[in-house]
Design an enzyme around this catalytic site. Structure first.
Site, short mmCIF file in Angstrom:
data_model
loop_
_atom_site.label_atom_id
_atom_site.label_comp_id
_atom_site.label_asym_id
_atom_site.label_seq_id
_atom_site.Cartn_x
_atom_site.Cartn_y
_atom_site.Cartn_z
N ALA B 82 0.82 -1.21 0.00
CA ALA B 82 0.00 0.00 0.00
C ALA B 82 0.86 1.26 0.00
CB ALA B 82 -0.93 0.00 1.21
N THR B 83 2.07 1.20 0.54
CA THR B 83 2.93 2.39 0.51
C THR B 83 3.25 2.76 -0.93
OG1 THR B 83 3.90 1.95 2.67
CG2 THR B 83 5.19 3.30 1.17
N GLN B 190 -6.55 -0.77 5.71
CA GLN B 190 -7.12 -1.34 6.92
C GLN B 190 -8.59 -1.69 6.76
OE1 GLN B 190 -5.52 -2.15 9.61
NE2 GLN B 190 -3.59 -1.06 9.43
N SER B 210 -3.39 -3.41 0.71
CA SER B 210 -2.18 -4.01 1.29
C SER B 210 -2.42 -5.49 1.55
CB SER B 210 -1.86 -3.31 2.61
OG SER B 210 -0.86 -4.00 3.31
N HIS B 212 -0.57 -7.60 3.59
CA HIS B 212 -0.32 -8.17 4.92
C HIS B 212 -1.24 -7.62 6.01
CE1 HIS B 212 2.33 -4.99 6.90
NE2 HIS B 212 2.22 -4.53 5.67
N THR B 250 8.52 -7.44 -13.02
CA THR B 250 7.87 -8.74 -13.01
C THR B 250 6.92 -8.82 -11.83
OG1 THR B 250 9.83 -9.74 -13.96
CG2 THR B 250 8.29 -11.23 -12.87
N CYS B 336 4.85 2.40 12.17
CA CYS B 336 5.76 3.25 11.41
C CYS B 336 6.18 4.49 12.17
CB CYS B 336 5.14 3.62 10.07
SG CYS B 336 3.49 4.26 10.22
#
Lengths: 161, 412
Positions: B82-83, B190, B210, B212, B250, B336
């Site tokens: 997502a970043t 989220q 995201s 994870h 890739t 973070c």
């Protein structure tokens, strides 16, 4: 090509005869990509300007119904058109001058998908092979982007297909 | 929880930090393994079966991600997370339209990658409006409406906040942006797989996803980029033109497969998970608040995702409470920001006093959290808050009826 050379050297009667023959061959008034040479047409001129990669302005007298990709190629501009106008690549990517951009019909979804893949895309990007000249494009500038999806970093210039 | 990884043999803490990351759902792991061992082809290899089967798996995953959010699979681009998706959305859209549009609107409570992308655009000559939020963490729609300028290209508001769990009025924001023909981006890291999302219903033009956070693998995410009307963005990553030219490189098939299955599983489990997590969250909050006074829940009580609970325990220092709760993996803010000494800017934005901001703990309840884990956490939390308050001179003063705000603390 032979027709245009003859037309340049012959008189006006020859020119009109050749033009008539050319029109007959390409089946009616202007043909996109037909064998007709870039001669002076009758009353259906659309003056456009191509701006090549070095910034040189090349004024061109096109005709109503001309395909912009083929028009550029006939005048020696380096617009590759790798898929020969079959909507399968993005190498005929050009920038269209405003306000002419808005006078073009909206792009097909397939054209939009291919434009997504063209490097250095801008808001005024279109595929040259999908632009057909009409009187509303009088004075339009078509600028070639500096690069296309095909990497010719060695300076190789592909011949028109 | 098995033995700890350092070989010490001690038991591992309970995991209550699902906003930071989530474990792989076993079904996701099962789907990924063949692509790590046997079907290892490059999905962009067009000339042999290894490539074709890898491409088929990648396209299936793309469809699974798209189905979760009501999108067309051609609108999903795989990224590293997502970043990257947030960077692409914000910098990409801003730079593409920069000849006519130079203004962006976002909020003060966004994830750091959104805020930092905006800050970096400011150094490129763009103007950014960072909308404040109300005390409940939600933006004021009227303030959003007046923030628009004739050259606004993008509005970016996250769906569910990772620190306090509040849910922004995405539907309303989408309407406002569509009416003004301004692109609407939301960081839904989220939110997806936890609450229903529909990009057409909610008039979303770009969305960050995201892996994870939804029991998928780390290192993969996706960005949704609308096709009708077409959103264009200047790619961050140049190369061979993969992923519609927007993100060359890739595509990591095993990770993409994992993301796809994570999305499909989440879609199936969403209702059940939401009910179960809501009950557990209610249990945690009610038990703590009934036993311990002076506990504040940060963020709106109603407009929230239940699995993210941020509580401030007055007169107790947050880090000391975290250290005391050493059997439970928790966090006091977001992962973070935990390395920096900066107190949470999200809590500051909702008007939390600095001392309360230092006393906050985030409890994360997820798909695999059990009732016993919640009860243990609650019991330890109550025990240690009481113990730390016994030691606290501030607590003593409050018990004696002193108003702490009236005290003039001297500088040393």
């Amino acid at each position: 090509m032979a027709a245009s050379m003859a037309a340049a050297s012959g008189g006006s009667v020859t020119r009109r005869l050749l033009r008539g023959a050319a029109r007959g061959l390409s089946g009616g008034g202007g043909g996109g990509g037909g064998g007709a040479a870039a001669e002076e047409p009758e009353g259906a001129v659309v003056n456009v300007v191509f701006v090549d990669r070095t910034g040189r302005h090349v004024p061109v007298r096109g005709r109503v119904g001309d395909n912009v990709l083929h028009l550029a190629q006939r005048h020696g501009l380096e617009l590759e058109g790798a898929c020969e106008a079959s909507l399968a690549c993005s190498t005929c990517h050009v920038y269209v001058s405003t306000p002419h951009l808005d006078r073009l019909p909206a792009p097909d979804e397939r054209e939009e998908d291919l434009l997504d893949q063209a490097p250095q895309l801008q808001e005024n990007s279109r595929l040259g092979c999908q632009i057909v000249l009409g009187p509303e494009l009088e004075g339009a500038h078509f600028t070639l982007p500096r690069v296309t999806r095909n990497f010719y970093v060695d300076g190789h210039v592909p011949k028109p297909h | 929880a098995g033995r700890s990884g350092d070989g010490g043999g001690a038991l591992r803490p309970l995991y209550m930090d699902v906003q930071a990351t989530t474990p792989l759902d076993p079904r996701v792991l099962d789907s990924m393994l063949p692509y790590l061992t046997a079907y290892y082809g490059n999905p962009h290899s067009r000339t042999h079966a290894y490539g074709w089967e890898s491409e088929a798996a990648m396209e299936k995953a793309r469809r699974q991600v798209a189905d979760l959010i009501g999108a067309d699979s051609r609108e999903i681009i795989f990224t590293s997370g997502a970043t990257e998706s947030n960077n692409m959305a914000i910098k990409g859209v801003a730079r593409f339209y920069k000849s006519r549009k130079k203004h962006i609107i976002t909020t003060q409570t966004e994830h750091k990658c959104v805020l930092d992308s905006c800050r970096s655009l400011e150094t490129e000559g763009f103007r950014v409006t960072y909308l404040p939020v109300k005390k409940n963490g939600l933006i004021d729609l009227k303030e959003l409406e007046v923030a628009f300028q004739p050259d606004t290209s993008l509005v970016s508001v996250m769906t569910v906040n990772n620190e306090i769990g509040v849910k922004q009025p995405i539907h309303d924001i989408g309407e406002i942006c569509r009416a003004r023909k301004v692109f609407f981006h939301t960081d839904a890291a989220q939110a997806i797989g936890k609450i229903p999302m529909d990009v057409n219903n909610m008039k979303i033009d770009l969305m960050s996803i995201s892996g994870h956070k939804i029991y998928g693998p780390k290192g993969v995410g996706a960005i949704y980029v609308r096709r009708r009307p077409r959103v264009r963005l200047e790619p961050l990553q140049s190369g061979g033109g993969q992923e519609r030219g927007l993100r060359s490189g890739t595509v990591p098939t095993p990770l993409a497969v994992g993301l796809g299955v994570a999305c499909e599983v989440a879609q199936q489990e969403m209702e059940y998970d939401h009910k179960r997590i809501s009950k557990l969250a209610e249990r945690l909050v009610t038990k703590i608040m009934s036993e311990v006074p002076d506990v504040v829940m940060n963020g709106d009580r109603e407009h929230r995702y239940p699995g993210c609970i941020n509580l401030s325990f007055a007169y107790v220092e947050g880090e000391s409470l975290l250290m005391a709760l050493k059997d439970v993996a928790l966090s006091s803010g977001s992962a973070c920001t935990s390395a920096s000494l900066e107190p949470s800017y999200v809590l500051r934005a909702i008007g939390t006093d600095e001392d309360l901001a230092h006393s906050s703990i985030r409890f994360g309840i997820g798909r695999f959290t059990t009732e016993e884990e919640v009860d243990y956490t609650v019991q330890k939390c109550i025990q240690h808050v009481k113990r730390l308050r016994e030691m606290s001179p501030l607590w003593e003063m409050v018990q004696d009826g002193i108003d702490l705000k009236s005290i003039k603390w001297t500088q040393h």
